[in-house]
Every structure is written in structure tokens, then in C-alpha cells.
Motif scaffolding. Structure first.
Motif, PDB file in Angstrom:
ATOM      1  N   LYS A   1      -0.903   2.981 -11.522  1.00  0.00           N
ATOM      2  CA  LYS A   1       0.083   4.024 -11.232  1.00  0.00           C
ATOM      3  C   LYS A   1       1.141   4.079 -12.334  1.00  0.00           C
ATOM      4  O   LYS A   1       1.495   5.174 -12.823  1.00  0.00           O
ATOM      5  CB  LYS A   1       0.726   3.743  -9.873  1.00  0.00           C
TER       6      LYS A   1
ATOM      7  N   VAL B   1       1.857   1.963  -3.506  1.00  0.00           N
ATOM      8  CA  VAL B   1       0.746   2.512  -4.292  1.00  0.00           C
ATOM      9  C   VAL B   1       0.602   4.013  -4.057  1.00  0.00           C
ATOM     10  O   VAL B   1       0.407   4.796  -4.995  1.00  0.00           O
ATOM     11  CB  VAL B   1      -0.576   1.792  -3.947  1.00  0.00           C
TER      12      VAL B   1
ATOM     13  N   HIS C   1      -5.585  -6.762  -5.866  1.00  0.00           N
ATOM     14  CA  HIS C   1      -6.064  -5.418  -6.179  1.00  0.00           C
ATOM     15  C   HIS C   1      -4.975  -4.363  -5.978  1.00  0.00           C
ATOM     16  O   HIS C   1      -4.917  -3.383  -6.737  1.00  0.00           O
ATOM     17  CB  HIS C   1      -7.300  -5.083  -5.345  1.00  0.00           C
TER      18      HIS C   1
ATOM     19  N   GLU D   1       0.828  -1.202   0.000  1.00  0.00           N
ATOM     20  CA  GLU D   1       0.000   0.000   0.000  1.00  0.00           C
ATOM     21  C   GLU D   1       0.867   1.259   0.000  1.00  0.00           C
ATOM     22  O   GLU D   1       0.541   2.247  -0.673  1.00  0.00           O
ATOM     23  CB  GLU D   1      -0.946   0.040   1.200  1.00  0.00           C
TER      24      GLU D   1
ATOM     25  N   SER E   1     -10.777   3.357 -10.585  1.00  0.00           N
ATOM     26  CA  SER E   1      -9.786   4.233  -9.961  1.00  0.00           C
ATOM     27  C   SER E   1      -9.044   3.529  -8.832  1.00  0.00           C
ATOM     28  O   SER E   1      -9.513   2.534  -8.266  1.00  0.00           O
ATOM     29  CB  SER E   1     -10.480   5.473  -9.402  1.00  0.00           C
ATOM     30  N   ILE E   2      -7.895   4.083  -8.478  1.00  0.00           N
ATOM     31  CA  ILE E   2      -7.131   3.550  -7.353  1.00  0.00           C
ATOM     32  C   ILE E   2      -7.940   3.652  -6.068  1.00  0.00           C
ATOM     33  O   ILE E   2      -7.974   2.697  -5.275  1.00  0.00           O
ATOM     34  CB  ILE E   2      -5.775   4.266  -7.223  1.00  0.00           C
TER      35      ILE E   2
ATOM     36  N   CYS F   1      -3.465  -1.655  -8.605  1.00  0.00           N
ATOM     37  CA  CYS F   1      -3.207  -0.242  -8.331  1.00  0.00           C
ATOM     38  C   CYS F   1      -1.800   0.171  -8.768  1.00  0.00           C
ATOM     39  O   CYS F   1      -1.604   1.271  -9.298  1.00  0.00           O
ATOM     40  CB  CYS F   1      -3.382   0.049  -6.843  1.00  0.00           C
TER      41      CYS F   1
ATOM     42  N   HIS G   1     -10.400   0.826  -5.800  1.00  0.00           N
ATOM     43  CA  HIS G   1      -9.776  -0.453  -5.435  1.00  0.00           C
ATOM     44  C   HIS G   1      -9.462  -0.493  -3.941  1.00  0.00           C
ATOM     45  O   HIS G   1      -9.704  -1.516  -3.278  1.00  0.00           O
ATOM     46  CB  HIS G   1      -8.503  -0.678  -6.253  1.00  0.00           C
TER      47      HIS G   1
ATOM     48  N   LEU H   1      -5.121   9.507  -7.968  1.00  0.00           N
ATOM     49  CA  LEU H   1      -5.792   8.509  -7.127  1.00  0.00           C
ATOM     50  C   LEU H   1      -7.281   8.397  -7.484  1.00  0.00           C
ATOM     51  O   LEU H   1      -7.872   7.319  -7.413  1.00  0.00           O
ATOM     52  CB  LEU H   1      -5.645   8.863  -5.653  1.00  0.00           C
TER      53      LEU H   1
END
Length: 237
Positions: A223, A57, A215, A54, A79-80, A219, A83, A66
């Protein structure tokens, strides 16, 4: 988590799968789970110096990226923030309703209001319009705080399980509770059927761990794609 660390994560997941149903391996199972799970959340959750998936991300990502929806990643357009919200909801729902038969974290501290959204379900079978709404409106700071609250609760639930309980099947009354609490959409009833066939071990191995991992990797790919698009735009200027 770099590529080597992700490879190690997958190897540890295989090990967790191999020992989780063995009551004689209960203590090592809990320890492995806690170490394994911590890598899927902000390092703020465990207050460790580990660099988590995380963290990767979120670092060097501005709010517009984001929230960006739709995105042009190869395996998702969401979108991030969607997720991050979705995996937190699925973990909250499965761990608290199906495993612990307790109150969802979502309902424990006015998280809907804090996150500035109206969606209490898991995000499965969510419409494009609703994904766009969530992506644009969700309070990101509160979302990240909610994720930490969910993660901490999961760790307490799993740590409190007794030897042999990983073999327990999901009770039908708890599947019914999913619909009573509107934790999943009627259109997504297939996910309830899928969860109904799981043991507690199965829920720990997927929603609480591998589902997050999959997931979060999406992400990372989003990115990377957004970075490529930005570089291409800069070249054209």
C-alpha cells in the motif's frame, strides 16, 4: 495498528508463546489469543471499536490497487487480494483439518463460487499465471466475508480446546487429508512436512496468528509503495 501497537502485538505474541504450553495458564492463553487474533481481522469480525491491521490495509484503497499484480514491494510481487486470500486459506486449512479434523470453512457455504475463483489450495507454490488470474477475478466483497467466517471458526476451535491439548501433535491422518482435499499443491508438499512436525500450539502461534501478521504487514508495505508511485505520477503531470 500504528508502530507502537505493532510492537505491543509482537510483545503479546512472545507472551502467548511463553504460556501456551502451560496447562495451568489455559484460561489466560485463550483470552490472550482471542484479543491477539482479533487485531488481524476486520473490526467487523469482533464488532469491537479496535482499529485492526486489516482495517489499515483496506482503508482508502480502491479496487485497482487491491488487485494490482505484480507489485514492486521489496519482499513480494503478489497482490494485496492474493495475500488476504492466502492467509485465510492457510488458517482455514490448518485450523479445521489439522487442529479440529473438521470441514474447511471453504466447503461450508459455496465460498469458491462466491469468490469467483477455482483455487481450493493454500496458494503455496502457486504459478504466476494463477496468481494473476486470482488477483483479477476474485470477488473482493466475498473474500472479505470468507476471511471473517474463517476467523470466527478459528476462534471457536481454539476456545473449545481443553487444558493440555495445545501440546498434542498433528496426526498423520490429518496430513494425508491435506492432499485428499487438494488443500495444498503437490509442488508445495514441503509445507505439509513442516506442519506435520508442529503441535497444536505451533499451529496457533504461526498460521493462526504470526503468519497473518507477517502477510498483513506486507500488504501495508505494498500500500505504501503504491501511494509513492501515485505521488510520483502526479508530480510528472
Amino acid at each position: 495498528m500504528n508502530i507502537e501497537q505493532r510492537r505491543t502485538w509482537n510483545e503479546n505474541h512472545k507472551q502467548l508463546t511463553e504460556i501456551i504450553l502451560n496447562a495451568n495458564e489455559h484460561v489466560p492463553t485463550i483470552k490472550l489469543f482471542l484479543d491477539h487474533h482479533a487485531l488481524l481481522y476486520s473490526s467487523k469480525m469482533s464488532k469491537d471499536r479496535i482499529h485492526t491491521l486489516e482495517d489499515i490495509v483496506l482503508e482508502h484503497m480502491d479496487e485497482s490497487n487491491l488487485r494490482k499484480y505484480p507489485v514492486r514491494a521489496r519482499d513480494t510481487k503478489n497482490s494485496i487480494v492474493w495475500h488476504l486470500w492466502h492467509i485465510a486459506r492457510v488458517e482455514d486449512i490448518t485450523m479445521n483439518i489439522l487442529v479440529a479434523d473438521s470441514q474447511q470453512v471453504l466447503h461450508s457455504d459455496q465460498w469458491l463460487q462466491k469468490m469467483n475463483i477455482r483455487f481450493s489450495h493454500s496458494g503455496n507454490s502457486m504459478s504466476d499465471d494463477d496468481i494473476a488470474e486470482l488477483s483479477s477475478l476474485i470477488n473482493i466483497e466475498s473474500l472479505l466475508e470468507y476471511r471473517i467466517a474463517v476467523g470466527k471458526q478459528t476462534r471457536q476451535i481454539v476456545s473449545s480446546l481443553q487444558p493440555g491439548e495445545f501440546r498434542n501433535k498433528v496426526q498423520d491422518s490429518r496430513i494425508k487429508k491435506l492432499f485428499d482435499e487438494k488443500a495444498i499443491l503437490q509442488e508445495a508438499s514441503g509445507i505439509a512436512e513442516y506442519w506435520s512436525k508442529k503441535t497444536i500450539a505451533g499451529l496457533v502461534l504461526m498460521p493462526a496468528t504470526r503468519h497473518n501478521f507477517l502477510h498483513l504487514n506486507k500488504c501495508v508495505r505494498i500500500k505504501d509503495q503504491l501511494k509513492k508511485e501515485m505521488k510520483q505520477l502526479n508530480r510528472l503531470k
